[in-house]
Write an enzyme that holds these catalytic residues in place. Structure first.
Site, PDB file in Angstrom:
ATOM      1  N   ALA A 108     -35.748  18.456  29.730  1.00 26.97           N
ATOM      2  CA  ALA A 108     -36.296  18.388  31.087  1.00 26.97           C
ATOM      3  C   ALA A 108     -35.823  17.099  31.762  1.00 26.97           C
ATOM      4  CB  ALA A 108     -37.816  18.425  31.045  1.00 26.97           C
ATOM      5  N   ALA A 109     -35.577  17.192  33.062  1.00 27.28           N
ATOM      6  CA  ALA A 109     -35.116  16.015  33.808  1.00 27.28           C
ATOM      7  C   ALA A 109     -35.199  16.295  35.295  1.00 27.28           C
ATOM      8  CB  ALA A 109     -33.670  15.675  33.434  1.00 27.28           C
ATOM      9  N   SER A 150     -26.302  12.864  30.036  1.00 24.27           N
ATOM     10  CA  SER A 150     -25.267  13.334  30.954  1.00 24.27           C
ATOM     11  C   SER A 150     -24.012  12.487  30.814  1.00 24.27           C
ATOM     12  CB  SER A 150     -25.761  13.257  32.397  1.00 24.27           C
ATOM     13  OG  SER A 150     -24.704  13.468  33.307  1.00 24.27           O
ATOM     14  N   PHE A 175     -31.711  26.061  32.737  1.00 28.78           N
ATOM     15  CA  PHE A 175     -30.476  26.721  32.322  1.00 28.78           C
ATOM     16  C   PHE A 175     -30.143  26.378  30.874  1.00 28.78           C
ATOM     17  CE2 PHE A 175     -25.652  26.446  32.460  1.00 28.78           C
ATOM     18  CZ  PHE A 175     -25.460  27.817  32.320  1.00 28.78           C
ATOM     19  N   VAL A 176     -30.183  25.097  30.547  1.00 27.00           N
ATOM     20  CA  VAL A 176     -29.893  24.663  29.175  1.00 27.00           C
ATOM     21  C   VAL A 176     -31.109  24.871  28.280  1.00 27.00           C
ATOM     22  CG1 VAL A 176     -29.310  22.679  27.722  1.00 27.00           C
ATOM     23  CG2 VAL A 176     -28.108  23.037  29.886  1.00 27.00           C
ATOM     24  N   GLY A 224     -12.084  37.826  46.487  1.00 28.28           N
ATOM     25  CA  GLY A 224     -10.667  37.742  46.812  1.00 28.28           C
ATOM     26  C   GLY A 224     -10.342  36.755  47.906  1.00 28.28           C
ATOM     27  N   ARG A 255     -43.028  23.178  33.436  1.00 25.76           N
ATOM     28  CA  ARG A 255     -43.896  22.979  34.595  1.00 25.76           C
ATOM     29  C   ARG A 255     -44.092  24.268  35.378  1.00 25.76           C
ATOM     30  NH1 ARG A 255     -42.052  18.753  38.525  1.00 25.76           N
ATOM     31  NH2 ARG A 255     -39.968  19.532  38.035  1.00 25.76           N
ATOM     32  N   TYR A 276     -28.742   9.133  39.481  1.00 24.44           N
ATOM     33  CA  TYR A 276     -28.976  10.034  38.348  1.00 24.44           C
ATOM     34  C   TYR A 276     -28.376   9.456  37.074  1.00 24.44           C
ATOM     35  CZ  TYR A 276     -28.451  14.169  35.356  1.00 24.44           C
ATOM     36  OH  TYR A 276     -28.465  15.052  34.301  1.00 24.44           O
ATOM     37  N   LYS A 290     -30.319   8.034  33.606  1.00 24.14           N
ATOM     38  CA  LYS A 290     -30.038   8.539  32.270  1.00 24.14           C
ATOM     39  C   LYS A 290     -29.631   7.395  31.336  1.00 24.14           C
ATOM     40  CE  LYS A 290     -30.551  13.111  32.308  1.00 24.14           C
ATOM     41  NZ  LYS A 290     -31.386  13.858  31.333  1.00 24.14           N
TER      42      LYS A 290
END
Length: 319
Positions: A72-73, A117, A13-14, A192, A34, A143, A147
């Site tokens: 990547a992570a 992060s 995404f990033v 809604g 990958r 996680y 990091k």
């Protein structure tokens, strides 16, 4: 001047957004992934790797590269099935990162930009008491711990070699193509569905994908970025209720929000075993980006409502 750049995580995404911007601005790019990567419309060299760990060989890919952007992570997993989650995160996020950085230093790469992060800082703040870039780290899950350990290893490498390290800690990133909880929120609003989230008075920092990518590219060349850690956000903190209302406007839908007290939501979450979800909906997590602004002269180029409109438009066009 556009330095030759190697980008990992180019299908993410990033990473995908960074790749597109680099190519648009004329950077010679080697995109690492990958999974298959279609660069038919992007002038990038593609490198496939089978794994990102301490044994990956990077020498050929790093020839002539001046800057590495490592996005990547192994990402945060809500329901991790690994027997030892911390070991799994360390294999990719620590060993894989430091292996790439050591080989980059040996190949004469000038700068290594690490997408970290906000979880390195911690899981949340009191309202009005924002995290700062130079606060003592306090990660609370595997996680975030991985990091933090990667950051420490990179800074140690910067002290012992000529490699410049830049660490960027994003908060929740949203934008066209966003998934997970943000996508679920848009689906609820679009259908809604009445939501019991109309009386939440927390504050959360978010960052639009375009704003994060803009900062990454500033850090590619800015001399003051070397060996620094930066927090990044849109510069405007929102309550969960306010975010839902503004997202509904972007979607062109009414926000059907019921004013259920936060304490009642928290009680229900505890009874249902959903404390983590309650923290994200009711808790605060704010960051202070003054260091980013002052040291780099950077301001978020995209306003929150414009970014929400872009996100909503993509959601509508890609059901």
């Amino acid at each position: 001047m556009t330095p030759s750049t190697l980008l990992t995580g180019a299908t993410g995404f990033v990473g995908g957004a960074i790749l597109k911007r680099l190519c648009q601005q004329g950077y010679p790019v080697t995109a690492v992934s990958r999974t298959p990567l279609n660069t038919q419309d992007l002038p990038a060299k593609v490198v496939r790797v089978d794994a990102l760990d301490g044994s990956t060989a990077w020498q050929d890919s790093l020839k002539g590269v001046e800057v590495v952007i490592h996005s990547a992570a192994r990402v945060h997993v809500m329901h991790d099935t690994e027997a030892d989650p911390l070991a799994a995160f360390r294999k990719v996020n620590v060993e894989g990162t430091l292996n790439l950085a050591r080989q980059a230093a040996g190949a004469g790469v000038r700068r290594f930009i690490f997408i970290s992060s906000i979880k390195v800082n911690g899981e949340g703040t009191r309202k009005g008491q924002a995290y700062r870039a130079d606060d003592a780290p306090a990660p609370a899950d595997p996680y975030g711990i991985s990091k933090k350990e990667a950051e420490e290893g990179l800074m140690a490498l910067a002290r012992s070699t000529s490699l410049e390290v830049v660490i960027i800690r994003p908060v929740l990133v949203y934008g066209p193509g966003v998934k997970a909880n943000f996508l679920a929120m848009m689906k609820w609003l679009d259908k809604g569905v009445p939501l019991p989230l109309g009386a939440i008075d927390n504050r959360r920092s978010l960052v639009a994908l375009d704003n994060l990518v803009d900062l990454v590219l500033v850090c590619v060349t800015h001399p003051a970025a070397a060996n620094q850690t930066f927090l990044v956000s849109d510069g405007e903190d929102l309550s969960t209720t306010s975010l839902l209302k503004r997202m509904a406007v972007a979607l062109g839908k009414p926000a059907r929000l019921l004013p259920v007290p936060s304490w009642l939501l928290e009680l229900a979450a505890r009874l249902l075993g959903k404390r983590a979800l309650s923290q994200r909906l009711n808790g605060s997590l704010q960051v202070d980006i003054e260091k980013t602004r002052t040291l780099l002269g950077w301001e978020p180029p995209v306003a929150v409502d414009d970014a929400l409109a872009q996100t909503a438009r993509h959601f509508k066009e890609n059901p």
